[in-house]
Motif scaffolding. Structure first.
Motif, PDB file in Angstrom:
ATOM      1  N   VAL A   1       0.874  -1.174   0.000  1.00  0.00           N
ATOM      2  CA  VAL A   1       0.000   0.000   0.000  1.00  0.00           C
ATOM      3  C   VAL A   1       0.909   1.221   0.000  1.00  0.00           C
TER       4      VAL A   1
ATOM      5  N   THR B   1       1.241   5.558  -0.046  1.00  0.00           N
ATOM      6  CA  THR B   1       0.626   6.865   0.161  1.00  0.00           C
ATOM      7  C   THR B   1       1.724   7.918   0.084  1.00  0.00           C
ATOM      8  N   SER B   2       1.330   9.158  -0.199  1.00  0.00           N
ATOM      9  CA  SER B   2       2.327  10.228  -0.298  1.00  0.00           C
ATOM     10  C   SER B   2       1.703  11.560   0.086  1.00  0.00           C
TER      11      SER B   2
ATOM     12  N   SER C   1      -5.344  -0.669   3.724  1.00  0.00           N
ATOM     13  CA  SER C   1      -5.530   0.401   2.751  1.00  0.00           C
ATOM     14  C   SER C   1      -6.310   1.564   3.368  1.00  0.00           C
TER      15      SER C   1
ATOM     16  N   ILE D   1      -3.966   3.242   6.104  1.00  0.00           N
ATOM     17  CA  ILE D   1      -2.833   3.983   5.537  1.00  0.00           C
ATOM     18  C   ILE D   1      -3.309   5.205   4.761  1.00  0.00           C
ATOM     19  N   ARG D   2      -4.319   5.043   3.959  1.00  0.00           N
ATOM     20  CA  ARG D   2      -4.801   6.170   3.148  1.00  0.00           C
ATOM     21  C   ARG D   2      -5.658   7.129   3.958  1.00  0.00           C
TER      22      ARG D   2
ATOM     23  N   HIS E   1      -2.034   8.773   6.273  1.00  0.00           N
ATOM     24  CA  HIS E   1      -1.891   9.895   5.343  1.00  0.00           C
ATOM     25  C   HIS E   1      -2.121  11.228   6.068  1.00  0.00           C
TER      26      HIS E   1
END
Length: 166
Positions: A3, A5-6, A134, A137-138, A142
């Motif tokens: 997974v 993220t940024s 997911s 994390i998102r 994030h």
């Protein structure tokens, strides 16, 4: 399975100064507060002491009592900083995540300052946990990244941050 993220931000300081702050031992405790089930950072330390260097291991002490080991894989001042988290996830995260890989890039902005991008790649323990990880994390992670970058910008905007980097 992974997974990703940024988060990105523009900071009105030169890349060397932003890089030096981000890679300091003090920065994670000042900037990474965590969100929800994502613990914040209390302190970091280089194992064995000395300066941060490629191949060094840092211990990251979390607000949940966890102690994670961060292996520094790239230090390319003032362009790139990478590390691998491979141990110390506390339950329930240890049931979900095998490892994490952080990549920070620092690019001179077209009008000055620094464009910062932080990418995180998490390797899952099994594809079965993808829906839960997911979302975590998102969502929470994030948000923690975005807040960390905003705190980094605030710390570097402080009057003491106006001194030139050494």
């Amino acid at each position: 399975m992974k997974v990703v993220t940024s988060a990105r931000i523009h900071i009105h300081r030169p890349p060397e100064q932003v890089y030096d702050f981000v890679t300091s031992e003090e920065a994670p405790a000042k900037t990474f507060e965590g969100t929800g089930r994502i613990p914040g950072v209390v302190r970091t330390e280089v194992v064995g002491g000395g300066p941060l260097r490629e191949g060094a291991t840092c211990r990251v002490h979390g607000t949940d009592g966890s102690v994670m080991e961060r292996l520094i894989t790239v230090l390319d001042r003032p362009k790139r900083h990478e590390y691998q988290l491979a141990s110390g996830f506390k339950k329930p995260l240890s049931w979900l995540l095998r490892s994490g890989h952080g990549v920070w890039t620092f690019t001179p902005g077209p009008q000055g300052g620094t464009d910062v991008e932080w990418v995180y790649v998490f390797e899952l323990t099994t594809p079965l946990v993808y829906p839960v990880v997911s979302a975590l994390i998102r969502g929470s992670f994030h948000q923690s990244m975005v807040r960390c970058l905003a705190r980094t910008q605030e710390c570097l905007a402080a009057p003491s941050a106006s001194a030139p980097a050494s």
